[in-house]
Enzyme design. Structure first.
Site, PDB file in Angstrom:
ATOM      1  CB  CYS A 213      -0.918   0.006   1.211  1.00 45.93           C
ATOM      2  SG  CYS A 213      -0.027   0.031   2.774  1.00 45.93           S
ATOM      3  CG  HIS A 351      -4.524   0.813   3.686  1.00 51.25           C
ATOM      4  ND1 HIS A 351      -3.647   0.195   2.826  1.00 51.25           N
ATOM      5  CD2 HIS A 351      -5.629   1.103   2.947  1.00 51.25           C
ATOM      6  CE1 HIS A 351      -4.207   0.126   1.624  1.00 51.25           C
ATOM      7  NE2 HIS A 351      -5.397   0.672   1.670  1.00 51.25           N
ATOM      8  CG  ASN A 372      -8.161   1.479  -0.607  1.00 50.95           C
ATOM      9  OD1 ASN A 372      -6.955   1.345  -0.451  1.00 50.95           O
ATOM     10  ND2 ASN A 372      -9.049   0.790   0.079  1.00 50.95           N
TER      11      ASN A 372
END
Ligand code: NAG
Ligand code: NAG
Length: 405
Positions: A213, A351, A372
């Site tokens: 991520c 994240h 995202n």
């Protein structure tokens, strides 16, 4: 396994225990019946073996059928599956899921594992829908629905890893000259703002089962900052960071400070030249004659809503980190407002993401618009989440970073 067996009527007969009367002549002498039963049991056992072997074949054939008849696949499946469906219909739902997400499971064990994961995730989704613990949010399935919890957690960064690593060396505090600004041309900040409206944000990508991520968020930040500064949208390569940034740990996590330092010094290759493979490759193929995209500077912004909005409106999307709770995996709409309790006690990992804008819902809920990296079937608007703004929910306002390209 159990669900698979229900596919085959022969197997079902054994379970019902009425094989001996259903397929044989009842006028046989009583003495012969025992032998018959014995033979029959062998036959049945053989049938069972064949049936189990066939299960895989039937499943694959059905998948093929689905693929061949996209438009009316639902109808066909229902016809084929209806007589042997388990009562809750989870198998047919799972079949539709596998087709929609182009799954090719390699073995019967794999099918069982994925079905189990899908089923338990489905059950949780139902409880989240009812509880409304994290705001008036919709939940549903997406491409991550057949992942095990372990796989999902592995795609996040562990808390301990992050704390150990975190040390700002490249990131500088935002200079006062850049922090003092207001909305465009000195006007107040608008009520709604989104960089997607200005055609500078690239489509959402998928990090897959890899804790990368940090690479996706930093690359997304650079793509947007580059487009804003140079009027050109580039599809840049996260894989550059996985293969070449040896200060970070590829699929085992990384840190934005080091990632931006790497991008400042070495730049990112084009995605077309170094496509994403979701693991670190043995060599870094980027050489000095490749065109890479570099950044000028990265700043850690003040940890508050106003400062984030200020950077967002004046300079570009803002890179952020946050703690993740399980329900976020199934988010499908509304303003996600993780409860303080959950952000404290139910965190499964950390994240990194990108804020592209902000606004306020009809019900007065303030939100961030967040890009995202869980693919375009996740969330809303092909991969986005509307996340509670101004209450530092799950730490979203703790580590904002703005960059200049
Ligand atoms: C960007 O590059 C990746 C290759 O890593 C590719 O899969 C993706 O489709 C590209 N996106 C766009 C918008 O071209
Ligand atoms: C790299 O960029 C230069 C200047 O924009 C351009 O002329 C050249 O064709 C590019 N090379 C590659 C491999 O993309």
């Amino acid at each position: 396994m159990v669900e698979m067996r229900l596919w085959n009527p022969h197997v079902k007969l054994i379970e019902d225990g009425n094989v001996s009367t259903s397929s044989h002549d009842t006028s046989n002498p009583a003495g012969k019946k025992k032998d018959d039963l014995h033979t029959m049991k062998s036959v049945v056992a053989a049938l069972e073996t064949i049936a189990i072997m066939l299960c895989c074949g039937v499943f694959l054939m059905l998948l093929l059928l689905c693929a061949l008849s996209r438009g009316s696949s639902l109808m066909n499946e229902e016809k084929a599956v209806a007589p042997v469906l388990p009562p809750d219909g989870i198998f047919s739902e799972f079949m539709i899921f596998s087709e929609k997400n182009s799954r090719k499971y390699g073995s019967k064990d794999e099918v069982t594992k994925r079905l189990d994961a899908y089923k338990s995730h489905s059950e949780r989704i139902e409880t989240w829908k009812v509880s409304k613990e994290h705001g008036n949010v919709e939940y549903g399935h997406n491409d991550l629905s057949d992942w095990t919890d372990e796989e999902f957690e592995n795609s996040l960064m562990s808390k301990s890893f992050y704390q150990r690593l975190r040390k700002n060396e490249f990131l500088k505090p935002v200079p006062e000259s850049l922090a003092q600004m207001k909305g465009e041309a000195g006007a107040p900040f608008p009520d709604y703002f989104d960089w997607r409206d200005r055609n500078v944000v690239t489509p959402v990508k998928a990090q897959g089962k890899c804790g990368s991520c940090w690479a996706f968020a930093s690359t997304a930040t650079v793509e947007a900052a580059w487009a804003i500064a140079h009027g050109e949208k580039r599809n840049l390569s996260e894989q550059t960071l996985l293969d070449c940034d040896l200060d970070d740990n590829a699929c085992d996590g990384g840190d934005e400070d080091k990632a931006f330092r790497f991008i400042h010094r070495n730049g990112l290759a084009y995605a077309a030249d170094l496509p994403y493979v979701a693991h670190r490759q043995e060599t870094c193929r980027v050489s000095s004659n490749w065109n890479t995209t570099k950044i000028k500077a990265a700043y850690s912004l003040h940890q508050d809503e106003e400062s984030i909005i200020n950077w967002l409106v004046n300079f570009g999307p803002v890179n952020i980190g946050m703690a993740v709770i399980q329900p976020m995996r199934a988010y499908k709409g509304g303003v996600f407002t993780p409860s303080a309790e959950a952000c404290k006690n139910e965190v499964i990992g950390l994240h990194a993401l990108l804020i592209t804008g902000y606004g306020t819902s009809k019900d007065g809920e303030k939100y961030w618009i967040v890009k995202n990296s869980w693919g375009d079937t996740w969330g809303v608007e092909n991969g986005y989440i509307y996340f509670a703004r101004g209450i530092n929910a799950c730490g979203i306002e703790d580590e904002p970073i703005g960059i200049l390209a």
